[in-house]
Write a protein that holds these residues in place. Structure first.
Motif, PDB file in Angstrom:
ATOM      1  N   GLU A  16     144.629  13.808  28.105  1.00  0.00           N
ATOM      2  CA  GLU A  16     144.535  12.567  28.881  1.00  0.00           C
ATOM      3  C   GLU A  16     145.891  11.864  28.946  1.00  0.00           C
ATOM      4  OE1 GLU A  16     142.364   8.242  28.353  1.00  0.00           O
ATOM      5  OE2 GLU A  16     141.243  10.041  27.754  1.00  0.00           O
ATOM      6  N   TRP A  17     146.614  11.828  27.823  1.00  0.00           N
ATOM      7  CA  TRP A  17     147.958  11.248  27.831  1.00  0.00           C
ATOM      8  C   TRP A  17     148.852  12.007  28.800  1.00  0.00           C
ATOM      9  CZ3 TRP A  17     148.443  11.484  21.781  1.00  0.00           C
ATOM     10  CH2 TRP A  17     147.635  10.489  21.222  1.00  0.00           C
ATOM     11  N   HIS A  19     148.066  13.724  31.470  1.00  0.00           N
ATOM     12  CA  HIS A  19     147.714  13.456  32.861  1.00  0.00           C
ATOM     13  C   HIS A  19     148.246  12.088  33.296  1.00  0.00           C
ATOM     14  CE1 HIS A  19     144.126  16.512  32.836  1.00  0.00           C
ATOM     15  NE2 HIS A  19     145.293  17.057  32.537  1.00  0.00           N
ATOM     16  N   HIS A  20     148.189  11.115  32.402  1.00  0.00           N
ATOM     17  CA  HIS A  20     148.746   9.794  32.724  1.00  0.00           C
ATOM     18  C   HIS A  20     150.252   9.897  32.959  1.00  0.00           C
ATOM     19  CE1 HIS A  20     149.725   5.526  32.465  1.00  0.00           C
ATOM     20  NE2 HIS A  20     150.658   5.863  31.597  1.00  0.00           N
ATOM     21  N   ILE A  21     150.961  10.580  32.069  1.00  0.00           N
ATOM     22  CA  ILE A  21     152.411  10.725  32.206  1.00  0.00           C
ATOM     23  C   ILE A  21     152.745  11.498  33.473  1.00  0.00           C
ATOM     24  CG2 ILE A  21     154.484  11.714  31.146  1.00  0.00           C
ATOM     25  CD1 ILE A  21     153.008  11.278  28.405  1.00  0.00           C
ATOM     26  N   ALA A  23     151.113  11.608  36.271  1.00  0.00           N
ATOM     27  CA  ALA A  23     150.889  10.778  37.455  1.00  0.00           C
ATOM     28  C   ALA A  23     151.970   9.725  37.640  1.00  0.00           C
ATOM     29  CB  ALA A  23     149.522  10.114  37.373  1.00  0.00           C
ATOM     30  N   ASN A  24     152.756   9.464  36.602  1.00  0.00           N
ATOM     31  CA  ASN A  24     153.755   8.397  36.642  1.00  0.00           C
ATOM     32  C   ASN A  24     155.126   8.911  36.212  1.00  0.00           C
ATOM     33  OD1 ASN A  24     151.973   5.801  37.090  1.00  0.00           O
ATOM     34  ND2 ASN A  24     150.903   7.050  35.576  1.00  0.00           N
ATOM     35  N   THR A  34     157.789   5.422  30.836  1.00  0.00           N
ATOM     36  CA  THR A  34     157.447   6.544  29.961  1.00  0.00           C
ATOM     37  C   THR A  34     157.865   6.250  28.527  1.00  0.00           C
ATOM     38  OG1 THR A  34     157.818   8.050  31.836  1.00  0.00           O
ATOM     39  CG2 THR A  34     157.637   9.035  29.643  1.00  0.00           C
ATOM     40  N   PHE A  37     155.535   3.710  27.059  1.00  0.00           N
ATOM     41  CA  PHE A  37     154.266   4.343  26.722  1.00  0.00           C
ATOM     42  C   PHE A  37     154.382   5.072  25.383  1.00  0.00           C
ATOM     43  CE2 PHE A  37     151.441   8.044  26.804  1.00  0.00           C
ATOM     44  CZ  PHE A  37     150.221   7.478  27.160  1.00  0.00           C
ATOM     45  N   TYR A  91     145.310  14.070  39.331  1.00  0.00           N
ATOM     46  CA  TYR A  91     146.272  13.217  38.630  1.00  0.00           C
ATOM     47  C   TYR A  91     147.690  13.517  39.088  1.00  0.00           C
ATOM     48  CZ  TYR A  91     146.570  17.480  35.785  1.00  0.00           C
ATOM     49  OH  TYR A  91     146.707  18.779  35.370  1.00  0.00           O
ATOM     50  N   LYS A  94     152.200   9.905  41.554  1.00  0.00           N
ATOM     51  CA  LYS A  94     152.037   8.758  42.437  1.00  0.00           C
ATOM     52  C   LYS A  94     153.364   8.372  43.104  1.00  0.00           C
ATOM     53  CE  LYS A  94     148.359   6.793  39.530  1.00  0.00           C
ATOM     54  NZ  LYS A  94     147.986   5.644  38.658  1.00  0.00           N
ATOM     55  N   ASP A 105     155.894  16.397  30.735  1.00  0.00           N
ATOM     56  CA  ASP A 105     154.726  15.561  30.465  1.00  0.00           C
ATOM     57  C   ASP A 105     153.896  16.142  29.327  1.00  0.00           C
ATOM     58  OD1 ASP A 105     154.241  17.719  32.183  1.00  0.00           O
ATOM     59  OD2 ASP A 105     152.557  16.741  33.176  1.00  0.00           O
TER      60      ASP A 105
END
Length: 404
Positions: A16-17, A19-21, A23-24, A34, A37, A91, A94, A105
Motif C-alpha cells: 500500500e505504501w 502504491h501511494h509513492i 502515484a505521487n 516523498t 512521507f 494507482y 498522477k 517506489d
C-alpha cells in the motif's frame, strides 16, 4: 502464510505504501513530499532519530538495538524518472511525464518495512542507519549526501542496497564481489558550419554528413582500440539538427554515453572521441566542440560485505537461489559512491520475466510486489546476522587470541 509471521502480516501495508509513492512520483532533488512521507513513517515506527535535508532531500533514520558499537547502513532511492506512464494501473502516476519506472517506489516501501520490523523487535547489537537518498538516476544524490557529511555523521562499517531486476527469475538473489555495475561517462558534441538551401548544398557545409560519419567512426574505439575481452560500450543516444525540410542545417548536436569497468577507459574514451570528432570536422570543413563529463564510478562490491549479503540471502531463499557467478551489468548506479566510501554490497532481486517496454525505465514497467516479503526477510536477516552478539563475541575472541 506462516502463523504469526510479522513479515507476512506487514507485506500488504508495504505494498500500500508503494502504491501511494508510485502515484505521487517526484524527480531528483524535488522529492519533498516523498521525503516527508518517509520521515513521518520512520517517526511513527519509533526510531531513535530521524534526520531530514541531508544532501538536499535525503533522509536518514537511526535505530539502535541492544548495546553494541557496530553499525551498518541500508539504502533506498527516492527519485522517479521523466517518463510518461502507460501502465493503466489504478494507482498510476498522477503527474504527467513523471513515473517510478525503475522501482524506487518499491525500494522505498521495502526499506520502510524493514525499519518497522527491526524497530518492533530490535534483535540486534548496535545501530542500523536507514538511508533514503535523492536523485540516483542522473544527478548523483549519493555523492551529495556524502559531501553533506553522511558517513561522518552516521559512520557505518558497510552499506547495503537491493534493486529489483526484471529478467532475473523470481525468487533469486544475485550478488558478486568485485564489479557489479559499470562506470558511466556522458558527452555532448557540436558540429558547426554554414547552412545552405537543400537544393544548393555547395554553398554551405553539411554537419549532418559529419554527424553520420562520426556515429560510425566512434565505434572503432570499442572494436579497434581496446582488448576485445575488456567491457566497453560507446552509444550515441541523441542527434538533433535542423528544423525545416529544405535547408541543410548549420549545426548538429549529438549526445552519447560510455560504459566500462576499468577506470582508465574514461580518459581513453575522452581522448579518442575528441580526436575522431576533430578529424571528421576537419575533413568536412567544420568546427567541432566536445563536452565530456565523467560520471558515476564503477560499483565494486567489497568482499566482506558481499559474504554477509550472500549468507543472509542464503538463509532467506536457499543457496540454490543465490547467484554469485554472473557477468556484471553495464548499467550504472550512484550507490557506487557509497560503497567506495564505506564498503558494502549491492544485490539484485529477481522480478521474473519481462516483455518489451516493461523493463526498467520502460513506460509500461510495473514493479513486482511479489518480491516484497523476500526483500523484507533479506534486510531483517542481514541486520540480525551481521549485528549479532555471537559475531561481537567472536570478534573479541579473535582479538584476544592475537594478543591485542
Amino acid at each position: 502464510m506462516l502463523h504469526n509471521d510479522p513479515i507476512a502480516a506487514l507485506t500488504p501495508q508495504v505494498v500500500e505504501w508503494r502504491h501511494h509513492i508510485h502515484a505521487n512520483p517526484e524527480l531528483g532533488f524535488q522529492e519533498y513530499e516523498t521525503a516527508r512521507f518517509v520521515a513521518d513513517k520512520l517517526r511513527t515506527f519509533g526510531l531513535d532519530a530521524v534526520h531530514e535535508g541531508i544532501g538536499g532531500t535525503g533522509v536518514v533514520g537511526v535505530l539502535r538495538g541492544r548495546p553494541g558499537v557496530r553499525a551498518i547502513g541500508l539504502r533506498a532511492e527516492l527519485d522517479a524518472l521523466p517518463v510518461l506512464e502507460k501502465t493503466g494501473l489504478p494507482y498510476a502516476s498522477k503527474k504527467d511525464g513523471v513515473m517510478h519506472a525503475c522501482g524506487h517506489d518499491g525500494h522505498i516501501a521495502m526499506l520502510l518495512g524493514a525499519a518497522k520490523l527491526l524497530a518492533d523487535n530490535r534483535a540486534f547489537d548496535g545501530t542500523v542507519c536507514f538511508i533514503f537518498q535523492p536523485a540516483e538516476e542522473n544527478e548523483g544524490g549519493a555523492m551529495r549526501m556524502i559531501e553533506d557529511g553522511l558517513f561522518e555523521r552516521f559512520p557505518v562499517e558497510a552499506v547495503y542496497a537491493v534493486h529489483n531486476w526484471p529478467g532475473l527469475p523470481l525468487g533469486k538473489i544475485a550478488a558478486r564481489a568485485g564489479s557489479m555495475m559499470a562506470a558511466v561517462d556522458t558527452f555532448e558534441l557540436n558540429f558547426e558550419g554554414t547552412g545552405a538551401h537543400a537544393a544548393m548544398p555547395q554553398l554551405g557545409d553539411d554537419p549532418v554528413l559529419a554527424a553520420g560519419a562520426f556515429v560510425q567512426a566512434v565505434q572503432r574505439i570499442v572494436s579497434r582500440s581496446v582488448d576485445p575481452e575488456m567491457a566497453l560500450v560507446v552509444s550515441i543516444t541523441q542527434i538533433h539538427g535542423g528544423n525545416v525540410g529544405n535547408i541543410v542545417p548549420g549545426k548538429v548536436w549529438l549526445q552519447g554515453t560510455c560504459r566500462f569497468f576499468e577506470p582508465t577507459l574514461s580518459d581513453h574514451c575522452e581522448s579518442l572521441i575528441g580526436d575522431i570528432a576533430q578529424g571528421i570536422a576537419s575533413a568536412h570543413a567544420l568546427t567541432a566542440k566536445l563536452a565530456y563529463k565523467k560520471g558515476y564510478p564503477p560499483l565494486v562490491n567489497t568482499s566482506a560485505a558481499t559474504d554477509r549479503a550472500v549468507q543472509a540471502a542464503t538463509a532467506v531463499v536457499g543457496r540454490e537461489q543465490v547467484e554469485t557467478a554472473f557477468n556484471p551489468s553495464l548499467g550504472c548506479e550512484d550507490f557506487a559512491y557509497m560503497v567506495r566510501e564505506a564498503g558494502g554490497c549491492y544485490a539484485l532481486v529477481g522480478a521474473g520475466a519481462v516483455r518489451p517496454g516493461e523493463g526498467l525505465h520502460g513506460d509500461r514497467y510495473v514493479f513486482n510486489d511479489a518480491i516484497v516479503p523476500t526483500v523484507l526477510r533479506y534486510f531483517v536477516t542481514l541486520v540480525e546476522q551481521t549485528l549479532s552478539d555471537a559475531e561481537r563475541l567472536s570478534a573479541r575472541s579473535r582479538r584476544i587470541s592475537r594478543g591485542s
